[in-house]
Scaffold this motif. Sequence first.
Motif, PDB file in Angstrom:
ATOM      1  N   ALA A 281      79.181  27.325  31.549  1.00  7.52           N
ATOM      2  CA  ALA A 281      79.342  26.301  32.583  1.00  7.52           C
ATOM      3  C   ALA A 281      80.188  25.138  32.075  1.00  7.52           C
ATOM      4  N   GLY A 282      79.980  24.743  30.832  1.00  7.55           N
ATOM      5  CA  GLY A 282      80.759  23.652  30.265  1.00  7.55           C
ATOM      6  C   GLY A 282      82.233  23.986  30.156  1.00  7.55           C
ATOM      7  N   VAL A 283      82.530  25.177  29.669  1.00  4.30           N
ATOM      8  CA  VAL A 283      83.930  25.586  29.550  1.00  4.30           C
ATOM      9  C   VAL A 283      84.566  25.696  30.935  1.00  4.30           C
ATOM     10  N   ALA A 284      83.813  26.202  31.902  1.00  2.30           N
ATOM     11  CA  ALA A 284      84.344  26.294  33.272  1.00  2.30           C
ATOM     12  C   ALA A 284      84.671  24.905  33.814  1.00  2.30           C
ATOM     13  N   HIS A 285      83.810  23.931  33.552  1.00  2.00           N
ATOM     14  CA  HIS A 285      84.074  22.565  34.016  1.00  2.00           C
ATOM     15  C   HIS A 285      85.294  21.969  33.310  1.00  2.00           C
ATOM     16  N   LEU A 286      85.485  22.311  32.058  1.00  2.00           N
ATOM     17  CA  LEU A 286      86.632  21.789  31.323  1.00  2.00           C
ATOM     18  C   LEU A 286      87.944  22.424  31.775  1.00  2.00           C
ATOM     19  N   VAL A 287      87.921  23.725  32.003  1.00  2.90           N
ATOM     20  CA  VAL A 287      89.156  24.456  32.304  1.00  2.90           C
ATOM     21  C   VAL A 287      89.490  24.433  33.795  1.00  2.90           C
ATOM     22  N   PHE A 288      88.490  24.544  34.634  1.00  3.83           N
ATOM     23  CA  PHE A 288      88.720  24.706  36.074  1.00  3.83           C
ATOM     24  C   PHE A 288      88.252  23.502  36.892  1.00  3.83           C
ATOM     25  N   ALA A 289      88.440  22.306  36.396  1.00  2.34           N
ATOM     26  CA  ALA A 289      87.960  21.106  37.099  1.00  2.34           C
ATOM     27  C   ALA A 289      88.575  20.990  38.490  1.00  2.34           C
ATOM     28  N   ASP A 290      89.866  21.249  38.600  1.00  2.00           N
ATOM     29  CA  ASP A 290      90.522  21.164  39.913  1.00  2.00           C
ATOM     30  C   ASP A 290      89.951  22.174  40.898  1.00  2.00           C
ATOM     31  N   ARG A 291      89.704  23.372  40.414  1.00  2.00           N
ATOM     32  CA  ARG A 291      89.164  24.415  41.301  1.00  2.00           C
ATOM     33  C   ARG A 291      87.728  24.121  41.707  1.00  2.00           C
ATOM     34  N   ILE A 292      86.966  23.515  40.816  1.00  2.00           N
ATOM     35  CA  ILE A 292      85.591  23.136  41.160  1.00  2.00           C
ATOM     36  C   ILE A 292      85.601  22.087  42.269  1.00  2.00           C
ATOM     37  N   LEU A 293      86.499  21.117  42.166  1.00  2.00           N
ATOM     38  CA  LEU A 293      86.610  20.112  43.225  1.00  2.00           C
ATOM     39  C   LEU A 293      87.099  20.727  44.531  1.00  2.00           C
ATOM     40  N   ALA A 294      88.012  21.695  44.443  1.00  2.00           N
ATOM     41  CA  ALA A 294      88.477  22.370  45.661  1.00  2.00           C
ATOM     42  C   ALA A 294      87.340  23.164  46.300  1.00  2.00           C
ATOM     43  N   ALA A 295      86.517  23.797  45.480  1.00  2.00           N
ATOM     44  CA  ALA A 295      85.364  24.537  46.012  1.00  2.00           C
ATOM     45  C   ALA A 295      84.367  23.587  46.662  1.00  2.00           C
ATOM     46  N   ALA A 296      84.166  22.414  46.062  1.00  2.00           N
ATOM     47  CA  ALA A 296      83.273  21.414  46.659  1.00  2.00           C
ATOM     48  C   ALA A 296      83.827  20.942  47.995  1.00  2.00           C
TER      49      ALA A 296
ATOM     50  N   ALA B  43      88.170  11.853  39.636  1.00  2.00           N
ATOM     51  CA  ALA B  43      87.164  12.902  39.800  1.00  2.00           C
ATOM     52  C   ALA B  43      87.359  14.041  38.802  1.00  2.00           C
ATOM     53  N   VAL B  44      88.591  14.432  38.541  1.00  2.03           N
ATOM     54  CA  VAL B  44      88.844  15.523  37.593  1.00  2.03           C
ATOM     55  C   VAL B  44      88.333  15.131  36.208  1.00  2.03           C
ATOM     56  N   ARG B  45      88.562  13.904  35.824  1.00  3.34           N
ATOM     57  CA  ARG B  45      88.089  13.438  34.518  1.00  3.34           C
ATOM     58  C   ARG B  45      86.564  13.460  34.447  1.00  3.34           C
ATOM     59  N   ARG B  46      85.910  13.078  35.530  1.00  6.36           N
ATOM     60  CA  ARG B  46      84.447  13.089  35.543  1.00  6.36           C
ATOM     61  C   ARG B  46      83.892  14.508  35.510  1.00  6.36           C
ATOM     62  N   VAL B  47      84.552  15.435  36.192  1.00  2.00           N
ATOM     63  CA  VAL B  47      84.110  16.833  36.134  1.00  2.00           C
ATOM     64  C   VAL B  47      84.250  17.360  34.705  1.00  2.00           C
ATOM     65  N   ARG B  48      85.325  16.999  34.044  1.00  3.26           N
ATOM     66  CA  ARG B  48      85.505  17.425  32.652  1.00  3.26           C
ATOM     67  C   ARG B  48      84.469  16.771  31.738  1.00  3.26           C
ATOM     68  N   LEU B  49      84.087  15.538  32.035  1.00  3.35           N
ATOM     69  CA  LEU B  49      83.041  14.884  31.256  1.00  3.35           C
ATOM     70  C   LEU B  49      81.719  15.638  31.402  1.00  3.35           C
ATOM     71  N   VAL B  50      81.431  16.095  32.597  1.00  2.83           N
ATOM     72  CA  VAL B  50      80.232  16.920  32.807  1.00  2.83           C
ATOM     73  C   VAL B  50      80.326  18.188  31.950  1.00  2.83           C
TER      74      VAL B  50
END
Length: 80
Positions: free
Chosen positions: A18-33, A51-58
């Motif tokens: 999950a952490g690697v997914a948040h780091l690599v695919f932050a834009d796609r996670i926001l698009a899915a949201a 928002a992308v930076r915060r997703v990567r921080l997560v």
Amino acid sequence: MVSLRTRLRLLSVLGLVAGVAHLVFADRILAAARWGYDRTLAVDFDPRPNAVRRVRLVGVLFVGLSALVEYVSRVVGGSV
């Protein structure tokens, strides 16, 4: 019955993924949201500029917690 050590190691691996997914695919996670909010809640989802930076921080937090859980699983495995 599955041991506590096995459960902790599985949790650690899932947290790492999950952490690697948040780091690599932050834009796609926001698009899915954005898509999910539109489809299920019928509201607009407008992420803020950082928002992308915060997703990567997560993602960094997930990886850190994953390492902590892995450490705990080794301690539990050594004492049982």
